[in-house]
Design a protein around this motif. Structure first.
Motif, PDB file in Angstrom:
ATOM      1  N   MET A   1       0.989  -1.084  -0.239  1.00  0.00           N
ATOM      2  CA  MET A   1      -0.317  -0.099  -0.037  1.00  0.00           C
ATOM      3  C   MET A   1       1.025   0.857  -0.017  1.00  0.00           C
ATOM      4  O   MET A   1       1.274   1.180   0.583  1.00  0.00           O
ATOM      5  CB  MET A   1      -1.126   0.314   1.112  1.00  0.00           C
ATOM      6  CG  MET A   1      -2.039   1.167   0.849  1.00  0.00           C
ATOM      7  SD  MET A   1      -2.743   1.147   2.695  1.00  0.00           S
ATOM      8  CE  MET A   1      -3.650  -0.289   2.802  1.00  0.00           C
ATOM      9  N   ASP A   2       0.300   1.909  -0.985  1.00  0.00           N
ATOM     10  CA  ASP A   2       1.670   3.148  -1.200  1.00  0.00           C
ATOM     11  C   ASP A   2       0.904   4.321   0.321  1.00  0.00           C
ATOM     12  O   ASP A   2      -0.297   4.129   0.510  1.00  0.00           O
ATOM     13  CB  ASP A   2       0.915   4.188  -2.159  1.00  0.00           C
ATOM     14  CG  ASP A   2       1.460   2.952  -3.665  1.00  0.00           C
ATOM     15  OD1 ASP A   2       2.535   2.803  -3.232  1.00  0.00           O
ATOM     16  OD2 ASP A   2       0.859   3.630  -4.573  1.00  0.00           O
ATOM     17  N   GLU A   3       2.235   4.285   0.358  1.00  0.00           N
ATOM     18  CA  GLU A   3       1.868   5.831   1.567  1.00  0.00           C
ATOM     19  C   GLU A   3       1.009   7.204   0.891  1.00  0.00           C
ATOM     20  O   GLU A   3       1.711   7.594   0.055  1.00  0.00           O
ATOM     21  CB  GLU A   3       3.196   6.208   2.206  1.00  0.00           C
ATOM     22  CG  GLU A   3       3.100   7.011   3.578  1.00  0.00           C
ATOM     23  CD  GLU A   3       4.346   7.500   4.448  1.00  0.00           C
ATOM     24  OE1 GLU A   3       3.872   8.439   5.831  1.00  0.00           O
ATOM     25  OE2 GLU A   3       5.487   7.192   3.940  1.00  0.00           O
ATOM     26  N   ASP A   4       0.286   7.606   2.027  1.00  0.00           N
ATOM     27  CA  ASP A   4      -0.897   8.889   2.319  1.00  0.00           C
ATOM     28  C   ASP A   4       0.037  10.180   1.766  1.00  0.00           C
ATOM     29  O   ASP A   4       1.388   9.895   2.906  1.00  0.00           O
ATOM     30  CB  ASP A   4      -1.332   9.454   2.645  1.00  0.00           C
ATOM     31  CG  ASP A   4      -2.960  10.284   2.485  1.00  0.00           C
ATOM     32  OD1 ASP A   4      -2.315  11.233   2.063  1.00  0.00           O
ATOM     33  OD2 ASP A   4      -4.191   9.837   2.380  1.00  0.00           O
ATOM     34  N   ASN A  20      -1.183  10.655  -9.466  1.00  0.00           N
ATOM     35  CA  ASN A  20      -2.142  11.081 -10.971  1.00  0.00           C
ATOM     36  C   ASN A  20      -2.363  12.195 -11.604  1.00  0.00           C
ATOM     37  O   ASN A  20      -2.391  12.145 -12.911  1.00  0.00           O
ATOM     38  CB  ASN A  20      -3.224  10.079 -10.509  1.00  0.00           C
ATOM     39  CG  ASN A  20      -3.602  11.171  -9.574  1.00  0.00           C
ATOM     40  OD1 ASN A  20      -4.059  10.941  -7.835  1.00  0.00           O
ATOM     41  ND2 ASN A  20      -5.389  11.351 -10.435  1.00  0.00           N
ATOM     42  N   ARG A 119      -4.983   6.975  -4.785  1.00  0.00           N
ATOM     43  CA  ARG A 119      -4.683   6.047  -4.016  1.00  0.00           C
ATOM     44  C   ARG A 119      -5.654   5.115  -3.487  1.00  0.00           C
ATOM     45  O   ARG A 119      -6.114   4.743  -3.796  1.00  0.00           O
ATOM     46  CB  ARG A 119      -3.855   6.340  -2.692  1.00  0.00           C
ATOM     47  CG  ARG A 119      -2.953   6.305  -2.326  1.00  0.00           C
ATOM     48  CD  ARG A 119      -2.684   6.885  -0.913  1.00  0.00           C
ATOM     49  NE  ARG A 119      -3.362   7.277  -0.141  1.00  0.00           N
ATOM     50  CZ  ARG A 119      -3.271   5.905   1.465  1.00  0.00           C
ATOM     51  NH1 ARG A 119      -2.279   5.178   1.843  1.00  0.00           N
ATOM     52  NH2 ARG A 119      -4.291   6.166   1.782  1.00  0.00           N
ATOM     53  N   ASP A 120      -4.501   3.300  -4.046  1.00  0.00           N
ATOM     54  CA  ASP A 120      -5.466   2.155  -4.441  1.00  0.00           C
ATOM     55  C   ASP A 120      -6.673   2.112  -4.414  1.00  0.00           C
ATOM     56  O   ASP A 120      -7.326   1.477  -3.777  1.00  0.00           O
ATOM     57  CB  ASP A 120      -5.231   2.058  -2.835  1.00  0.00           C
ATOM     58  CG  ASP A 120      -2.963   2.009  -1.540  1.00  0.00           C
ATOM     59  OD1 ASP A 120      -2.661   1.649  -2.318  1.00  0.00           O
ATOM     60  OD2 ASP A 120      -3.324   2.395  -0.556  1.00  0.00           O
ATOM     61  N   GLY A 121      -7.012   2.550  -6.041  1.00  0.00           N
ATOM     62  CA  GLY A 121      -8.056   2.925  -5.883  1.00  0.00           C
ATOM     63  C   GLY A 121      -9.030   3.368  -6.005  1.00  0.00           C
ATOM     64  O   GLY A 121     -10.151   3.373  -6.567  1.00  0.00           O
ATOM     65  N   ARG A 122      -8.744   4.498  -4.871  1.00  0.00           N
ATOM     66  CA  ARG A 122      -9.892   4.940  -3.893  1.00  0.00           C
ATOM     67  C   ARG A 122      -9.870   6.547  -4.706  1.00  0.00           C
ATOM     68  O   ARG A 122      -8.967   7.493  -4.982  1.00  0.00           O
ATOM     69  CB  ARG A 122      -9.886   5.025  -2.589  1.00  0.00           C
ATOM     70  CG  ARG A 122     -10.268   3.860  -1.655  1.00  0.00           C
ATOM     71  CD  ARG A 122      -9.432   3.536  -0.708  1.00  0.00           C
ATOM     72  NE  ARG A 122      -8.706   3.672  -0.033  1.00  0.00           N
ATOM     73  CZ  ARG A 122      -8.494   4.458   1.476  1.00  0.00           C
ATOM     74  NH1 ARG A 122      -9.679   4.156   2.442  1.00  0.00           N
ATOM     75  NH2 ARG A 122      -7.450   4.528   1.695  1.00  0.00           N
TER      76      ARG A 122
END
Length: 290
Positions: A1-4, A20, A119-122
């Motif tokens: 999971m990528d860090e915010d 993105n 991020r993570d599809g959200r």
């Protein structure tokens, strides 16, 4: 999971171009700014060619020099999570209020924009700002500990066509008078005040103008006996009005009127003692979090 990105502290160029909503053309480099706010991640936007010169050097009159790359813009990424579009629009509206009240001559102009942060599809709403870089010396309101402090700041900056240090001192005093008048109008008409108290929030430019560069914390001025705090627990309203009094005395060159209704309320000794207690608690709590 990528860090915010809003939680990340050590942000690099690759972190920014990996977002993105950023298009990497290769023309710009992103570098973490030396000063970071409590409410935003701040990145310098640099010309890629200038960064190469900084790293590789260039020949000037037979001497190899390594000129520091100068930012063209500052990218601010706000850490606040917004519950609705209305919330993020209200936040952006406050920056427009500061610009309208203080004018372009006293702030670092900024264009706020809202993006879909994926991020993570959200998808989440993210508020950013592209702010003009302001060159100059930090005008620390708490640092006026001797009479020649302003003159030293002006001498410290490189000589320019804008005049010598004495000329810049006079311009700084005139700029302080202008800024104070606009701040008072903002307090009395709009009922808000920006954060003037942070070290690095005010910049003295080489030409002698005073500009506010941190426009992230605008607070309501409540004229009552309750000491208000911001969302971090800092008494920013009271401390900013105290800065106004310091600017009156140290830059505008006139003693502030303690019978002035604004100063009579906020600079009352008993109230200032309460503010000091709240401020000390704020720093103790921050120290625990580090």
């Amino acid at each position: 999971m990528d860090e915010d990105i809003r939680d990340k502290v050590d942000i690099r160029h690759d972190d920014i171009v990996g977002l993105n909503f950023i298009r990497d053309t290769g023309r710009h480099m992103f570098r973490k700014h030396c000063r970071q706010g409590l409410r935003s991640r701040i990145m310098e936007v640099l010309d890629a060619g200038d960064v190469r010169k900084e790293a590789e050097g260039e020949w000037v009159d037979g001497i190899r020099v390594f000129p520091r790359a100068r930012p063209t813009w500052m990218l601010r990424i706000f850490t606040r999570r917004f519950a609705s579009p209305a919330d993020v629009l209200e936040e952006a509206r406050m920056y427009s209020l500061v610009e309208a009240c203080l004018g372009q001559g006293h702030i670092a102009a900024s264009s706020e924009f809202i993006v879909d942060y994926i991020r993570d599809g959200r998808r989440e709403m993210l508020l950013c700002g592209l702010q003009a870089f302001v060159e100059g010396e930090i005008l620390d309101p708490w640092g006026f500990v001797y009479p020649g402090h302003l003159a030293e700041l002006c001498r410290r900056m490189p000589a320019a066509s804008d005049g010598d240090a004495d000329v810049r001192v006079r311009r700084a005093r005139k700029s302080a008078e202008s800024l104070l008048g606009r701040l008072r109008d903002m307090v009395t008409t709009a009922g808000y005040i920006p954060d003037l108290s942070g070290i690095g929030n005010l910049i003295l430019t080489p030409s002698g103008n005073i500009r506010l560069v941190d426009i992230n914390n605008i607070t309501k001025v409540a004229v009552d006996d309750v000491v208000p705090t911001d969302d971090k627990g800092y008494p920013v309203c009271d401390k900013s009005i105290e800065v106004m009094a310091i600017l009156e005395r140290e830059l505008a060159g006139r003693p502030f009127d303690r019978n002035d209704p604004l100063y009579r309320l906020f600079l009352d000794p008993a109230r200032m003692a309460r503010v000091k207690e709240i401020e000390e608690k704020f720093y103790r709590d921050r120290q625990k979090q580090m």
